[in-house]
Design a protein around this motif. Structure first.
Motif, PDB file in Angstrom:
ATOM      1  N   LEU A 155       1.035  -1.292  -0.129  1.00 18.70           N
ATOM      2  CA  LEU A 155      -0.019   0.097   0.001  1.00 18.70           C
ATOM      3  C   LEU A 155       0.721   1.256  -0.099  1.00 18.70           C
ATOM      4  N   GLU A 156       1.849   1.166   0.870  1.00 20.00           N
ATOM      5  CA  GLU A 156       2.908   2.305   0.949  1.00 20.00           C
ATOM      6  C   GLU A 156       3.614   2.542  -0.493  1.00 20.00           C
ATOM      7  N   GLU A 157       3.925   1.300  -1.247  1.00 25.12           N
ATOM      8  CA  GLU A 157       4.559   1.508  -2.512  1.00 25.12           C
ATOM      9  C   GLU A 157       3.387   2.017  -3.476  1.00 25.12           C
ATOM     10  N   LEU A 158       2.105   1.600  -3.376  1.00 26.18           N
ATOM     11  CA  LEU A 158       1.129   2.295  -4.067  1.00 26.18           C
ATOM     12  C   LEU A 158       0.985   3.837  -4.020  1.00 26.18           C
ATOM     13  N   HIS A 159       0.928   4.172  -2.585  1.00 28.07           N
ATOM     14  CA  HIS A 159       0.728   5.465  -2.428  1.00 28.07           C
ATOM     15  C   HIS A 159       1.976   6.339  -2.975  1.00 28.07           C
ATOM     16  N   ALA A 160       3.233   5.675  -2.983  1.00 24.40           N
ATOM     17  CA  ALA A 160       4.311   6.475  -3.656  1.00 24.40           C
ATOM     18  C   ALA A 160       4.155   6.694  -5.186  1.00 24.40           C
ATOM     19  N   ARG A 161       3.829   5.309  -5.888  1.00 30.79           N
ATOM     20  CA  ARG A 161       3.705   5.251  -7.009  1.00 30.79           C
ATOM     21  C   ARG A 161       2.608   6.387  -7.819  1.00 30.79           C
TER      22      ARG A 161
ATOM     23  N   ASN B 187      -8.329  16.064  -8.957  1.00 28.59           N
ATOM     24  CA  ASN B 187      -8.275  16.358  -7.809  1.00 28.59           C
ATOM     25  C   ASN B 187      -9.248  15.218  -6.970  1.00 28.59           C
ATOM     26  N   ARG B 188     -10.224  15.028  -7.743  1.00 30.11           N
ATOM     27  CA  ARG B 188     -11.342  13.940  -7.046  1.00 30.11           C
ATOM     28  C   ARG B 188     -10.642  12.501  -7.150  1.00 30.11           C
ATOM     29  N   LEU B 189      -9.743  12.106  -8.115  1.00 30.32           N
ATOM     30  CA  LEU B 189      -9.253  11.077  -8.069  1.00 30.32           C
ATOM     31  C   LEU B 189      -7.954  10.927  -7.065  1.00 30.32           C
ATOM     32  N   LYS B 190      -7.168  12.243  -6.936  1.00 25.33           N
ATOM     33  CA  LYS B 190      -6.388  11.994  -5.779  1.00 25.33           C
ATOM     34  C   LYS B 190      -6.965  11.837  -4.519  1.00 25.33           C
ATOM     35  N   GLN B 191      -8.116  12.362  -4.093  1.00 26.27           N
ATOM     36  CA  GLN B 191      -9.011  12.258  -3.012  1.00 26.27           C
ATOM     37  C   GLN B 191      -9.228  10.762  -2.896  1.00 26.27           C
ATOM     38  N   ARG B 192      -9.669  10.162  -4.000  1.00 30.99           N
ATOM     39  CA  ARG B 192     -10.227   8.658  -3.979  1.00 30.99           C
ATOM     40  C   ARG B 192      -8.993   8.021  -3.681  1.00 30.99           C
ATOM     41  N   ILE B 193      -8.000   8.190  -4.425  1.00 32.31           N
ATOM     42  CA  ILE B 193      -6.691   7.365  -4.213  1.00 32.31           C
ATOM     43  C   ILE B 193      -6.425   7.407  -2.631  1.00 32.31           C
ATOM     44  N   GLU B 194      -6.214   8.576  -2.149  1.00 32.30           N
ATOM     45  CA  GLU B 194      -5.854   8.685  -0.801  1.00 32.30           C
ATOM     46  C   GLU B 194      -6.831   8.218   0.236  1.00 32.30           C
ATOM     47  N   SER B 195      -8.007   8.322  -0.068  1.00 32.42           N
ATOM     48  CA  SER B 195      -9.051   7.656   0.955  1.00 32.42           C
ATOM     49  C   SER B 195      -9.048   6.049   0.953  1.00 32.42           C
ATOM     50  N   GLU B 196      -9.110   5.709  -0.449  1.00 35.87           N
ATOM     51  CA  GLU B 196      -9.149   4.352  -0.648  1.00 35.87           C
ATOM     52  C   GLU B 196      -7.900   3.570  -0.075  1.00 35.87           C
ATOM     53  N   LEU B 197      -6.878   4.273  -0.038  1.00 33.12           N
ATOM     54  CA  LEU B 197      -5.570   3.502   0.532  1.00 33.12           C
ATOM     55  C   LEU B 197      -5.668   3.640   1.996  1.00 33.12           C
ATOM     56  N   ALA B 198      -6.047   4.691   2.485  1.00 36.14           N
ATOM     57  CA  ALA B 198      -6.137   4.811   3.872  1.00 36.14           C
ATOM     58  C   ALA B 198      -7.244   3.758   4.452  1.00 36.14           C
ATOM     59  N   GLU B 199      -8.153   3.495   3.796  1.00 38.77           N
ATOM     60  CA  GLU B 199      -9.172   2.581   4.141  1.00 38.77           C
ATOM     61  C   GLU B 199      -8.566   1.322   4.325  1.00 38.77           C
ATOM     62  N   ARG B 200      -7.935   0.872   3.095  1.00 35.03           N
ATOM     63  CA  ARG B 200      -7.503  -0.155   2.873  1.00 35.03           C
ATOM     64  C   ARG B 200      -6.340  -0.627   3.893  1.00 35.03           C
ATOM     65  N   GLU B 201      -5.724   0.576   4.146  1.00 31.38           N
ATOM     66  CA  GLU B 201      -4.525   0.513   5.266  1.00 31.38           C
ATOM     67  C   GLU B 201      -5.170   0.010   6.588  1.00 31.38           C
TER      68      GLU B 201
ATOM     69  N   GLY C 191       5.318  10.652  -8.477  1.00 35.51           N
ATOM     70  CA  GLY C 191       3.704  10.033  -8.522  1.00 35.51           C
ATOM     71  C   GLY C 191       3.085  10.116  -9.948  1.00 35.51           C
ATOM     72  N   LEU C 192       2.420   9.011 -10.212  1.00 35.87           N
ATOM     73  CA  LEU C 192       1.664   8.967 -11.876  1.00 35.87           C
ATOM     74  C   LEU C 192       0.841  10.022 -11.973  1.00 35.87           C
ATOM     75  N   LEU C 193      -0.136  10.344 -10.804  1.00 38.60           N
ATOM     76  CA  LEU C 193      -1.159  11.300 -10.689  1.00 38.60           C
ATOM     77  C   LEU C 193      -0.247  12.695 -10.400  1.00 38.60           C
ATOM     78  N   THR C 194       0.627  12.777  -9.820  1.00 41.59           N
ATOM     79  CA  THR C 194       1.290  13.941  -9.292  1.00 41.59           C
ATOM     80  C   THR C 194       1.732  14.321 -10.925  1.00 41.59           C
ATOM     81  N   LEU C 195       2.485  13.605 -11.697  1.00 39.81           N
ATOM     82  CA  LEU C 195       3.115  14.047 -12.949  1.00 39.81           C
ATOM     83  C   LEU C 195       2.016  14.405 -13.927  1.00 39.81           C
TER      84      LEU C 195
END
Lengths: 670, 342
Positions: free
Chosen positions: B27-33, B65-79, B40-44
């Motif tokens: 999950l941490e790797e995903l967050h970084a990727r 921005n919506r995608l970013k929030q979704r990734i963050e919250s889903e990662l947090a949830e999964r974590e 980050g792919l989304l950052t770029l």
């Protein structure tokens, strides 16, 4: 003393049932220990206190009951039919020692027929625990139980010279008493003698040769008053206590002597026939005057906590045979001749209290100011006991007597206090050491299947130099309760040493260790002294085998008297250090002959103020080093109150310590 | 709308990878990727906003921005879910058989005589008494003569008292401490003296050559028999329980007048009568009384001014009654099976 209820009813009407009568008597000071049926009668078992000889009779108990129930007493008939011949024509009585015999009354009864007593008399005597002998002896015993006055009947024809002399025995004189024993007499013994020889031990027992027999026709009846101390001493010396001596020892009633004589004479004539010669010989050279004691009214309330109405005071006294006469602030009370225990005002107040009823005085608490204090040693002792409980030691209590040899082995050179009359020749001295007792307690428990035991006792030892309190601790087996989670630790020398150190650490003591003058009952290589107050060690092999111990026993003996005198150290807190402590471990090679104590002392000789602690954490006896060394790892703790110590400072401290260690041949282990 | 498609692709790719991530490190790797600040792919992708035509920028920005929030919250949830799973796994492996006994440290037991002594001391301390002490090897004078026990008194017999010499005995009572205290100080006196005493009895179920007493003595102006009653009543209510009643009945001791035997109501049968109280409902506990004036004479107190009471109780007896001990040797055998009950 057995008291028959039927017999009491001869003297007064009892308004309550026997059990209730017993309770009333108990609450008036005549403790009734038992109430038992005896045929149609009921018998009370009374425990009469030593001061109340007057209650060792039915009339005495009746007198108490007459005060309890406020009813009159009927006196028993005391008169003997007399013939015309005068007694003093045929018989003579003389008292040689008027100090030991204040009064001697005699009656001569002629023409009796000795035989069995009638059934009513046998039953009455049996009810109060007396075996019937014959009608004449039974008559004297009956009067003894009834009036409390001991009498003796002689066969008058066996009395040499028709005379009685009350005198001290001559040295070497002997007398065979009624029980058949030959008694050796001396000049402290008061005897009744005839013209030739002793015929009775005064107030104790008559002689065999002059006792009433089937052939007796003439009776000399004795009723006397003997000195209590003299009777007691003689009875004690010859180990002979009788119903008679029991009463004379407690003080008989000198006035009753004459009454009892008449009562018994009348009874003998009624039972055995015969006739009394005219007149009584009554030798009473110095009549005893009754005491008159002042009783202040106000003193009753002061002493007892509540006033008692005058009428009640006077009622109680009159019922008990006292004669109160009203005085300015109370009464002057004339005491009756049967009460030898009344000498002071307080004694009179007690009579009022008893018969008014202890329960009628209010329960109050004394009013005072100020506060109480525990013993000075209390705080220290509490600390010791709490700590010992926390360490798992259970308190014991052992009888303070000891065996001479054992005590000498455990406290060599200590002079014991010897008991002149010990219970057992095996334990004739007071303990000089607590150690044998605690070892005995360990043994007791091991013999009963226990294995892990830790005990202590705080008690006195008693050298002739003065009694002192000591603490002994002894432990064996596992130091903690068995558990499945980890293996248990066995108690050993170091465990006990540490416990003693912990126990004493709060006290104001300097505990310099030493291995000099160790107690001989400890393993010489596994024992130590801590200051002047404690010795700790494993039990010596010799005592291990003498006590048949098959496991290691650790013992500590502590001069708790000294420890408690020193007291707990006053608490003065230091601030919590602001700067961190730094630990530095040193791994050392130490010559085998050098004890750890030398290492620590060398460390301290470095004189480093910042050194706050030093302790060992590893010791290897063998390893990759010379066999004449052992390896020792110690931790040094440094701390400054002013700043954080730097690495180089700490390094410098360590160097200084090492320099000191090198001086005694200790090197860093490479 | 290349930018928006790219975002959609990133989102789909994230969904696939997220489903495969089985532990917290992936999950941490995903967050970084996807979200790393530098690569980050989304950052770029989001940095490409400036390359887009102005009219597409708001939509792109919003979506990114919506995608970013979704990734963050889903990662947090999964974590959080994974952390929970790990915790339960650990709890399961760490679970103990808690029904096993605890590692109980061994705690020592106080002797019942000490327990009773302390309890009685505390009751009297609270009433303002001071505790005194005295020697067990005592003079015959202090043990007998000064207490009005005359030279002919039977208790002085060698069969009753242990003698060291004619003048020295093992004290048969704690009463000599009364004498020592009164000789040392004037009234008011209010003391208790606990200690060991000796009488020449063999050890059996009801006797012991050694036992323990507490002596009490109060001497002051105006002390009455009623004060003695009240004091002992309080002692017994506090020691045995509030329902306990105290009864004094007349008795005889050479050193008190009036004297009393002191009984307490039998709590075993509630005074109905049983074996313990010998069917009387009362149990004899001690002797007491008003101090005999002869004792004041011995210590030189003014009998006209002072009065007082004294009592002497057997601690062993109090302990036996309170703890239900029916055999005296138990007190001195030091059997752990007995002592560990205290």
């Amino acid at each position: 003393m057995k008291i028959s209820i039927q017999w009491l009813r001869d003297f007064l009407d009892l308004p309550e049932a026997p059990r209730a009568v017993g309770e009333r008597l108990t609450l008036a000071g005549l403790a009734v220990d038992g109430v038992a049926r005896a045929g149609s009668d009921t018998v009370l078992e009374l425990d009469v206190t030593a001061n109340r000889g007057d209650c060792l009779s039915h009339i005495g108990v009746a007198r108490e009951l007459s005060a309890i129930y406020d009813v009159d007493i009927r006196s028993p008939e005391a008169a003997a039919a007399e013939g015309s011949a005068a007694m003093d024509d045929v018989f003579a009585i003389a008292i040689e020692d008027a100090g030991l015999c204040r009064r001697y009354c005699g009656r001569y009864i002629s023409g009796v027929r000795v035989g069995p007593s009638p059934e009513w008399l046998v039953r009455r005597l049996e009810a109060v625990g007396i075996r019937s002998v014959n009608n004449v002896a039974d008559a004297t015993n009956y009067v003894l139980m009834e009036l409390g006055h001991p009498l003796h009947a002689f066969d008058a024809d066996t009395l040499d010279g028709s005379r009685i002399v009350v005198r001290r025995a001559a040295a070497g004189e002997t007398l065979r008493t009624i029980d058949g024993d030959e008694r050796r007499l001396d000049d402290t013994t008061l005897v009744i003698a005839d013209a030739r020889r002793a015929v009775a031990l005064a107030g104790i027992m008559g002689g065999l040769d002059t006792e009433i027999s089937d052939r007796t026709t003439n009776v000399l009846l004795e009723s006397a008053w003997f000195d209590p101390v003299s009777v007691r001493k003689t009875a004690k010396r010859i180990r002979l206590g009788t119903e008679a001596s029991y009463r004379f020892e407690r003080g008989a009633d000198v006035a009753m002597a004459a009454t009892a004589l008449e009562r018994a004479a009348g009874l003998i004539i009624e039972l055995a026939g015969g006739v009394a010669l005219r007149g009584v010989i009554d030798v009473y050279p110095a009549p005893i005057e009754p005491d008159r004691i002042a009783l202040r009214r106000g003193r009753i309330a002061e002493h007892l906590g509540a006033a008692v109405p005058d009428a009640e005071v006077e009622r109680v006294f009159r019922r008990l045979g006292f004669e109160p006469r009203v005085s300015a602030d109370g009464w002057t009370v004339r005491t009756p001749s049967h009460r030898h225990d009344i000498a002071r005002e307080e004694d009179l107040i007690e009579e009022i209290a008893r018969h008014h009823g202890y329960e009628r005085f209010p329960a109050t608490l004394p009013v005072w100011s100020g506060q109480g204090r525990q013993l000075p040693s209390h705080a220290g002792e509490t600390h010791v006991r709490d700590t010992l409980a926390g360490l798992g030691y259970t308190e014991t209590c052992s009888i303070a007597f000891g065996n001479r040899d054992t005590q000498a082995a455990f406290a060599p050179g200590v002079e014991p206090v010897e008991i002149r009359n010990p219970l057992s020749e095996d334990a004739p001295i007071l303990r000089t050491s607590l150690v044998p007792s605690v070892l005995g307690s360990i043994q007791w428990n091991l013999n009963r299947g226990l294995r892990d035991v830790a005990l202590y006792e705080i008690a006195k030892v008693y050298p002739t130099s003065g009694e002192k309190r000591r603490l002994v601790m002894a432990a064996t087996g596992a130091a903690d309760a068995p558990r499945i989670h980890q293996s248990t630790v066995e108690t050993d020398f170091f465990r006990l040493k540490g416990e003693v150190e912990a126990l004493l650490s709060r006290f104001d003591l300097v505990l310099a260790e030493s291995t000099d003058a160790l107690p001989p009952y400890l393993h010489p290589g596994r024992s130590v002294r801590l200051g002047a107050v404690a010795s700790v060690g494993e039990l010596h092999a010799e005592w291990e085998s003498r006590f048949k111990f098959r496991q290691k026993i650790c013992v500590a003996e502590i001069d708790i008297e000294h420890v408690l005198e020193r007291g707990l150290r006053a608490i003065a807190t230091a601030p919590i250090p602001k700067y961190p402590a730094v630990r530095r471990d040193l791994s050392l090679l130490v010559a085998r002959r050098t004890p750890y104590r030398d290492v620590v002392e060398a460390v301290h000789r470095a004189g480093i103020a910042e050194l706050t602690d030093v302790f060992p954490f590893d010791r290897l006896e063998r390893g990759p080093f010379s066999a004449s060394f052992y390896s020792l790892a110690v931790t040094l703790v440094f701390q400054s109150g002013e700043r954080t110590l730097t690495d180089s400072e700490v390094q410098g401290f360590a160097e200084r310590v090492l320099a000191e260690l090198r001086k005694i041949g200790i090197e860093l282990r490479s | 709308m290349a930018g928006i498609d790219d975002l959609r692709q990133i989102g789909e790719r994230f969904d696939g990878e997220k489903a495969r991530a089985a532990d917290r490190s992936s999950l941490e790797e995903l967050h970084a990727r996807y979200l790393s600040r530098k690569s980050g792919l989304l950052t770029l992708e989001m940095q490409r906003l400036r390359e887009l035509p102005a009219d597409q920028r708001p939509a792109f920005g919003k979506l990114a921005n919506r995608l970013k929030q979704r990734i963050e919250s889903e990662l947090a949830e999964r974590e959080a879910a994974l952390a929970g799973e790990e915790r339960s796994a650990r709890e399961e492996t760490e679970a103990l058989d808690v029904s096993l006994p605890g590692s109980r440290p061994r705690i020592g037991h106080r002797h019942p005589i000490t327990l009773a002594r302390r309890a009685i001391e505390d009751i009297f301390l609270a009433m303002g008494y001071t505790v005194e002490d005295g020697p067990e090897v005592e003079t015959t004078y202090n043990n007998f003569d000064a207490l009005n026990i005359g030279p002919e008194h039977p208790s002085r017999d060698e069969s009753d008292t242990f003698y060291i010499s004619d003048d020295i005995v093992l004290r048969t009572q704690t009463s000599p401490v009364q004498i020592r205290t009164m000789e040392r100080q004037p009234p008011p006196i209010r003391i208790i003296c606990p200690g060991r005493v000796f009488r020449r009895d063999e050890l059996d179920a009801t006797h012991s050559p050694m036992f323990h007493q507490i002596e009490g003595l109060v001497v002051d102006e105006g002390i009455s028999f009623g004060d003695l009653k009240g004091t002992l009543d309080l002692l017994h209510r506090q020691f045995f329980g509030e329902r306990t009643r105290t009864r004094l009945r007349p008795s005889y001791f050479p050193f008190t007048e009036p004297s009393a035997e002191v009984d307490v109501s039998c709590e075993f049968c509630e005074s109905r009568g049983c074996r313990v109280c010998k069917h009387t409902g009362w149990i004899e506990m001690m002797g007491a009384g008003m101090v005999h004036p002869a004792v004041y004479d011995c210590v030189g107190y003014d009998t006209a001014r002072y009065s007082g009471f004294a009592f002497g109780l057997g601690i062993d007896r109090y302990a036996m009654l309170k703890y239900g001990i029916d055999d005296i040797p138990l007190l001195f055998q030091n059997d752990m099976r007995f002592l560990s009950q205290f």
